[in-house]
Design an enzyme around this catalytic site. Structure first.
Site, PDB file in Angstrom:
ATOM      1  N   GLY A   1       8.724   1.026 -14.086  1.00 53.54           N
ATOM      2  CA  GLY A   1       9.578   2.126 -13.662  1.00 53.54           C
ATOM      3  C   GLY A   1       9.330   3.448 -14.355  1.00 53.54           C
ATOM      4  O   GLY A   1      10.023   4.440 -14.072  1.00 53.54           O
TER       5      GLY A   1
ATOM      6  N   ASN B   1       6.133   0.382  -6.675  1.00 55.01           N
ATOM      7  CA  ASN B   1       7.502   0.401  -6.192  1.00 55.01           C
ATOM      8  C   ASN B   1       8.158   1.746  -6.529  1.00 55.01           C
ATOM      9  O   ASN B   1       8.410   2.563  -5.660  1.00 55.01           O
ATOM     10  CB  ASN B   1       8.286  -0.767  -6.822  1.00 55.01           C
ATOM     11  CG  ASN B   1       9.721  -0.851  -6.333  1.00 55.01           C
ATOM     12  OD1 ASN B   1      10.173  -0.054  -5.519  1.00 55.01           O
ATOM     13  ND2 ASN B   1      10.458  -1.818  -6.838  1.00 55.01           N
ATOM     14  N   THR B   2       8.369   1.999  -7.829  1.00 51.02           N
ATOM     15  CA  THR B   2       9.141   3.162  -8.262  1.00 51.02           C
ATOM     16  C   THR B   2       8.552   4.489  -7.798  1.00 51.02           C
ATOM     17  O   THR B   2       9.284   5.389  -7.374  1.00 51.02           O
ATOM     18  CB  THR B   2       9.275   3.163  -9.793  1.00 51.02           C
ATOM     19  OG1 THR B   2       9.870   1.941 -10.214  1.00 51.02           O
ATOM     20  CG2 THR B   2      10.129   4.324 -10.267  1.00 51.02           C
TER      21      THR B   2
ATOM     22  N   ALA C   1       2.991  -2.098 -12.193  1.00 50.40           N
ATOM     23  CA  ALA C   1       3.956  -1.395 -13.055  1.00 50.40           C
ATOM     24  C   ALA C   1       3.358  -0.153 -13.701  1.00 50.40           C
ATOM     25  O   ALA C   1       2.299  -0.203 -14.312  1.00 50.40           O
ATOM     26  CB  ALA C   1       4.516  -2.309 -14.140  1.00 50.40           C
ATOM     27  N   GLY C   2       4.065   0.958 -13.543  1.00 47.65           N
ATOM     28  CA  GLY C   2       3.730   2.189 -14.244  1.00 47.65           C
ATOM     29  C   GLY C   2       2.915   3.207 -13.477  1.00 47.65           C
ATOM     30  O   GLY C   2       2.833   4.367 -13.882  1.00 47.65           O
TER      31      GLY C   2
ATOM     32  N   LYS D   1       5.164 -14.083  -7.407  1.00 47.08           N
ATOM     33  CA  LYS D   1       4.847 -13.110  -8.454  1.00 47.08           C
ATOM     34  C   LYS D   1       5.670 -13.513  -9.670  1.00 47.08           C
ATOM     35  O   LYS D   1       6.889 -13.401  -9.689  1.00 47.08           O
ATOM     36  CB  LYS D   1       5.191 -11.692  -8.022  1.00 47.08           C
ATOM     37  CG  LYS D   1       4.846 -10.685  -9.107  1.00 47.08           C
ATOM     38  CD  LYS D   1       5.177  -9.274  -8.701  1.00 47.08           C
ATOM     39  CE  LYS D   1       4.787  -8.345  -9.850  1.00 47.08           C
ATOM     40  NZ  LYS D   1       5.920  -7.656 -10.431  1.00 47.08           N
TER      41      LYS D   1
END
Length: 261
Positions: free
Chosen positions: A162, A210-211, A188-189, A101
């Site tokens: 994040g 992830n977050t 992301a996001g 990645k």
């Protein structure tokens, strides 16, 4: 590939087949819960920041990831193409395989990807036999350059890393879906399962998260919620969403007939 029937529906990346369309980022998880999150989320691919692979040490994240899960090393921390190349090559040398990645981020405030440096690194890594999955700002020209450079997929951000703000770049991702013949993985996001479902309904090929999972009160249960949302969104896309009326209304049941006679 987008548009195939549900029975044969698999995510194909660099010639490898995956049943799950949930890619899990591991950067914010403590080691003792990584395995539970992976299993509850049904993820078959997990990202790995090389600095967390403590080879020979007491605490090594690789010991907590199930053996049948594909490791996706990332080039987190790279500020230019050269640094990304060094991280990717090192990951391969320590046995993390050919997947990478690709992240190249010079901006420390908003953590936006450097599309120009990303294209440069993609071209070199693809020539070296890596299966390159570049993180990018959703720009059509950059996406086309990444295709020509040999990327295996493109990974546009939905919102800043994040932030959990959701599909802020929705219209630009739609353009990529219309124009780019590679898997589109939203990265992301994404902040909650409903946003992941909405992205999958658009036709994206997978979600990386992830977050949103790591900051939930019950991370294992949230991983499961994302799994179900991604599956629901994919099924809805394959089924074909119902049409939308711009004006007026239409009865869902006949208004005549049963009163006649």
């Amino acid at each position: 590939m987008r548009g195939e029937g549900e029975m044969s529906d698999k995510l194909i990346l660099g010639g490898h087949e995956f049943q799950s369309r949930f890619i899990l980022g591991s950067g914010k998880f403590s080691l003792d819960i990584v395995k539970a999150v992976v299993e509850n989320g049904g993820a078959q691919m997990v990202t790995l920041a090389l600095r967390r692979a403590n080879l020979g040490g007491e605490e090594n994240i690789l010991d907590y990831i199930p053996e049948d899960v594909t490791i996706l090393p990332n080039t987190s921390g790279a500020r230019n193409a050269g640094e990304a190349l060094r991280i990717a090559r090192l990951a391969r040398e320590i046995g993390c395989g050919d997947f990478v990645k690709l992240e190249v981020i010079r901006d420390s405030k908003y953590l936006l990807p450097d599309n120009y440096e990303t294209v440069k690194a993609t071209e070199i890594l693809a020539r070296e036999g890596f299966i390159v999955m570049p993180y990018m700002y959703p720009d059509l020209y950059t996406a086309r350059d990444l295709v020509n450079a040999g990327a295996a997929a493109v990974m546009p951000l939905a919102a800043p890393i994040g932030s959990n703000k959701g599909l802020c770049t929705k219209e630009f991702i739609k353009i990529l879906l219309d124009e780019i013949d590679l898997p589109i993985i939203v990265d992301a996001g994404i902040g909650c399962p409903s946003q992941a479902c909405a992205a999958m309904e658009m036709g994206v090929d997978a979600i990386m998260c992830n977050t949103a999972v790591a900051t939930a009160n019950n991370v294992a249960l949230m991983a499961k919620a994302f799994k179900l949302a991604i599956e629901a969104g994919r099924a809805a896309y394959l089924a074909g969403l119902g049409r939308v009326l711009n004006k007026g209304a239409e009865a869902s049941s006949p208004l005549t007939g049963f009163l006649e006679g």
